[in-house]
Write a protein that holds these residues in place. Structure first.
Motif, short mmCIF file in Angstrom:
data_model
loop_
_atom_site.label_atom_id
_atom_site.label_comp_id
_atom_site.label_asym_id
_atom_site.label_seq_id
_atom_site.Cartn_x
_atom_site.Cartn_y
_atom_site.Cartn_z
N VAL A 28 0.86 -1.18 0.00
CA VAL A 28 0.00 0.00 0.00
C VAL A 28 0.90 1.23 0.00
N PHE A 30 0.82 5.75 -0.73
CA PHE A 30 0.00 6.95 -0.86
C PHE A 30 0.79 8.04 -1.57
N ALA A 72 -7.11 -1.81 4.46
CA ALA A 72 -7.02 -2.51 3.19
C ALA A 72 -7.97 -3.72 3.17
N PRO A 78 -6.00 2.01 -0.67
CA PRO A 78 -5.65 1.58 -2.02
C PRO A 78 -4.59 0.49 -2.02
N HIS A 80 -1.76 -1.19 -3.79
CA HIS A 80 -0.83 -0.92 -4.88
C HIS A 80 -0.41 -2.21 -5.57
N GLU A 92 -10.66 -5.99 -3.99
CA GLU A 92 -10.62 -4.92 -4.99
C GLU A 92 -11.49 -5.22 -6.21
#
Length: 293
Positions: A28, A30, A72, A78, A80, A92
């Motif tokens: 993850v 950012f 998560a 999000p 990754h 997801e």
């Protein structure tokens, strides 16, 4: 000092059956604060799994990335790279049509029991909201609300009262009842007792254990407190700077850790015996001096 017993749950063997949650090589990141600033990597290849009726602890200091893992899992951070599978389905890839099923089987208990409850809505309406969202009619929802209050040892008249009329421990019981409302398979417990006093902590933890024994629900239990994680968990994962640095049986990881970071956590944990506390503090000071030399 912690009032929680150091003994972990009696069943420390990983239960058989398919995984409820399977996290593999999770990364993850950012965006940085400026447009030229590189992305900030928060999690680095994290893997863990949970089976039905099992509690897996996730312990680490503030900023270690443990809450990001919980987010998560809930689909709130999000991803990754890597995968998060819940009941065999990648988080997801969940469509809007499947979102209702996901919200039914995956719930969360937050750290602050007051901030997580709407202060202007009676407790009964708060508990009935997820039931109505699943299409459960009014009369049946009211009956289930009373059952939920009884399960968390609150009186029936609590349904007509507002959250501010309850103590911190009682508010967390309400939050637990809301998480249980539609029979989840997994509950993410994000520091669920850190805002409570020590005596109330033990009561709430025992309630969570009792509910697990009765329902078979699984927990991802996130905390900075090693003694609390030991008390609740069958298996423990230790996270440091976005990496899982140690994992295994709760008894082994929390009493005879192998990784230096876990050893520091153990030495930092408060204990009731002053002599043991002094010995731990001296060992921790010596370790820090050696690391800074």
């Amino acid at each position: 000092m912690s009032s929680v017993s150091p003994e972990p749950p009696t069943t420390s063997v990983t239960p058989p059956g398919p995984r409820v949650l399977d996290v593999r090589d999770l990364q993850v990141s950012f965006p940085g604060k400026g447009w030229r600033t590189p992305r900030v990597e928060v999690l680095h290849g994290v893997s863990l799994d949970i089976r039905p009726g099992e509690t897996v602890g996730l312990v680490g200091e503030s900023g270690s990335g443990k809450t990001t893992i919980g987010r998560a899992v809930l689909g709130l951070a999000p991803v990754h790279d890597g995968t998060v599978e819940f009941l065999g389905e990648r988080i997801e890839h969940v469509t809007n049509r499947r979102r209702r099923r996901l919200s039914r089987d995956l719930q969360v208990i937050f750290q602050d029991p007051f901030a997580s409850l709407n202060p202007s809505i009676p407790v009964g309406d708060t508990l009935a909201e997820p039931l109505h969202a699943q299409g459960i009619p009014g009369q049946e929802a009211r009956r289930r609300v009373l059952e939920l209050l009884d399960r968390v040892a609150l009186p029936a008249d609590a349904a007509q009262r507002l959250p501010r009329e309850f103590s911190g421990g009682q508010r967390q019981r309400i939050a637990i009842a809301r998480a249980l409302a539609i029979g989840p398979k997994l509950i993410v417990c994000d520091e669920p007792v850190s805002a409570l006093d020590l005596t109330t902590q033990r009561t709430v933890l025992d309630l969570l254990l009792e509910i697990q024994e009765q329902t078979g629900v699984a927990y991802l239990f996130i905390s900075h407190d090693l003694s609390v994680v030991r008390y609740m968990s069958h298996r423990v994962n230790v996270i440091h700077r976005g990496h899982i640095v140690e994992s295994g049986d709760a008894g082994q990881v929390t009493t005879a850790p192998r990784h230096p970071y876990t050893q520091r956590l153990l030495l930092s944990a408060p204990v009731a015996d002053p002599a043991v506390q002094r010995t731990r503090r001296a060992a921790l000071d010596q370790r820090r001096a050696e690391e800074n030399a």
